[in-house]
Motif scaffolding. Structure first.
Motif, short mmCIF file in Angstrom:
data_model
loop_
_atom_site.label_atom_id
_atom_site.label_comp_id
_atom_site.label_asym_id
_atom_site.label_seq_id
_atom_site.Cartn_x
_atom_site.Cartn_y
_atom_site.Cartn_z
N THR A 194 1.22 11.61 6.15
CA THR A 194 -0.02 12.37 6.60
C THR A 194 -1.04 11.41 6.83
O THR A 194 -1.87 11.78 7.78
CB THR A 194 -0.42 13.25 5.31
N THR A 195 -1.41 10.47 6.15
CA THR A 195 -2.48 9.20 6.38
C THR A 195 -1.80 8.06 6.53
O THR A 195 -1.02 7.78 5.67
CB THR A 195 -3.46 9.30 5.27
N PHE A 196 -2.23 7.38 7.53
CA PHE A 196 -1.86 5.92 7.74
C PHE A 196 -2.90 4.95 7.57
O PHE A 196 -3.67 4.46 8.30
CB PHE A 196 -1.10 5.74 9.29
N THR A 197 -3.04 4.79 6.26
CA THR A 197 -4.06 3.65 5.91
C THR A 197 -3.69 2.76 4.98
O THR A 197 -2.58 2.77 4.20
CB THR A 197 -5.29 4.44 5.29
N PHE A 198 -4.22 1.62 4.71
CA PHE A 198 -4.04 0.56 3.82
C PHE A 198 -4.54 0.58 2.47
O PHE A 198 -4.35 -0.17 1.73
CB PHE A 198 -4.31 -0.82 4.42
N ALA A 199 -5.29 1.91 2.44
CA ALA A 199 -5.97 2.01 1.08
C ALA A 199 -4.79 2.66 -0.09
O ALA A 199 -3.76 3.33 0.20
CB ALA A 199 -6.76 3.32 1.13
N PRO A 200 -4.88 1.91 -1.17
CA PRO A 200 -3.67 2.12 -2.08
C PRO A 200 -4.10 3.49 -2.69
O PRO A 200 -4.91 4.34 -2.61
CB PRO A 200 -3.72 0.97 -3.38
N GLY A 201 -2.79 4.10 -3.16
CA GLY A 201 -2.75 5.56 -3.80
C GLY A 201 -2.71 5.30 -5.48
O GLY A 201 -2.82 4.21 -5.79
N GLY A 202 -2.21 6.20 -6.03
CA GLY A 202 -2.04 6.25 -7.35
C GLY A 202 -0.58 6.62 -7.94
O GLY A 202 -0.58 6.93 -9.00
N ASP A 203 0.45 6.63 -7.21
CA ASP A 203 1.66 7.12 -7.35
C ASP A 203 2.67 5.99 -7.52
O ASP A 203 3.88 6.16 -7.57
CB ASP A 203 2.07 8.10 -6.48
N ALA A 252 0.73 -1.13 0.08
CA ALA A 252 -0.05 -0.03 -0.05
C ALA A 252 0.89 1.36 0.01
O ALA A 252 0.59 2.35 -0.70
CB ALA A 252 -0.96 0.04 1.27
N ALA A 253 2.02 1.27 0.68
CA ALA A 253 2.92 2.57 0.82
C ALA A 253 3.56 2.66 -0.39
O ALA A 253 3.88 4.04 -0.69
CB ALA A 253 3.73 2.18 1.90
N SER A 254 3.77 1.63 -1.15
CA SER A 254 4.58 2.02 -2.39
C SER A 254 3.50 2.63 -3.45
O SER A 254 4.19 3.24 -4.46
CB SER A 254 5.02 0.60 -3.00
N THR A 255 2.49 2.77 -3.08
CA THR A 255 1.69 3.57 -4.18
C THR A 255 1.30 4.92 -3.83
O THR A 255 0.23 5.48 -4.42
CB THR A 255 0.01 2.54 -4.31
#
Length: 298
Positions: free
Chosen positions: A61-70, A50-53
């Motif tokens: 800023t946010t500690f979640t397991f939701a994936p990002g787009g980067d 999750a953090a790699s995205t």
């Protein structure tokens, strides 16, 4: 003449449901412990994925397991960092782990076969010394190995990482146990009767029988070298010869002044896991083949 009708004994089990042994209430405890252990081991991996995205700014800023787009932006930044030196680190790690694992598997197989099939003076002493070597942590050997290789001028070279990893006491121990079980003495004696040399017997007869066990030795040694940090950290000073573990450590240190590099480091960690997963998925067929052949022989 009065005929006495004898009634057949009534079967009390007729119409009765088969008694099912009640499952112990504590039977769920091992399953729960295994599930907790699996979550404990997989949770950091899930966080890395999750953090790699995420970008460097959103990572803290946010500690979640939701994936990002980067994710692809992080991969591009990692590939462009210092002229793509990360992929040089990956190639170095593949060289260290691949060549070191293959040489270690071959040496372990030859040594284990010798200890299992030959009778000579001091055999048990050598095997006990190898068992003692299994108990010695590799961390304690890094400095003595550095001093020895420094005497012959091999520090800061590829050999400084390869040579200490060729000899694996645990690999020799596994190969010895596997050779004793998988290579029948009758087959070896038959090959000797036919006039085959000992090296030919090992290469043509024993080695194919020991292949599944040697694959296990190779995997253990490959993973150990791939994840090794202290030995290359002590032996190497040229960053072009670094494996991925030492290279990412240098990036992590630079992240203290450039926080944006943390997302790049995490992406590099994720990519470094992929070859290990691919290797396990590729070589697991040898274990299946060994189990099937064992079932057929039984």
């Amino acid at each position: 003449m009065t005929a006495l009708a004898t009634e057949a004994p009534v079967d009390d089990r007729r119409g009765r449901q088969p008694h099912r042994r009640s499952r112990p209430r504590a039977a769920w405890l091992p399953t729960a412990v295994l599930l907790i252990g699996a979550v404990y081991c997989l949770l950091p991996v899930a966080w890395v994925v999750a953090a790699s995205t995420k970008s460097g700014s959103s990572l803290f800023t946010t500690f979640t397991f939701a994936p990002g787009g980067d994710f692809f932006a992080n991969v591009a930044e990692l590939s462009s960092y210092s002229g793509g030196i990360y992929w040089k680190w990956m190639l170095n790690t593949l060289l260290y782990a691949g060549v070191g694992g293959l040489l270690s598997a071959f040496v372990s197989g030859l040594s284990g076969y010798t200890l299992a099939k030959f009778r000579f003076a001091g055999r048990n002493v050598i095997f006990n010394v190898l068992l003692a070597g299994v108990l010695v942590p590799g961390v304690t050997l890094a400095i003595p190995q550095y001093l020895l290789l420094a005497k012959v001028g091999l520090t800061d070279t590829y050999w400084a990482v390869l040579l200490p990893n060729i000899l694996s006491p645990y690999g020799i121990y596994l190969a010895r146990i596997y050779a004793a079980a998988a290579v029948p003495d009758t087959v070896v004696e038959a090959a000797r009767t036919d006039g085959a040399s000992e090296f030919r017997i090992f290469g043509r007869v024993a080695l194919p029988m020991m292949l599944p066990g040697l694959v296990t030795v190779f995997l253990f040694q490959f993973v150990a070298i791939w994840n090794n940090f202290l030995l290359p950290f002590v032996m190497l000073s040229d960053d072009n010869k670094f494996p991925v573990t030492v290279g990412l450590f240098t990036l992590l240190n630079q992240g203290q002044t450039l926080p944006a590099l943390y997302s790049v480091v995490i992406t590099g960690v994720l990519l470094s896991i992929v070859p290990l997963i691919a290797l396990f998925l590729t070589l697991q067929r040898y274990w299946r083949l060994d189990l099937v052949s064992g079932a057929v022989k039984g």
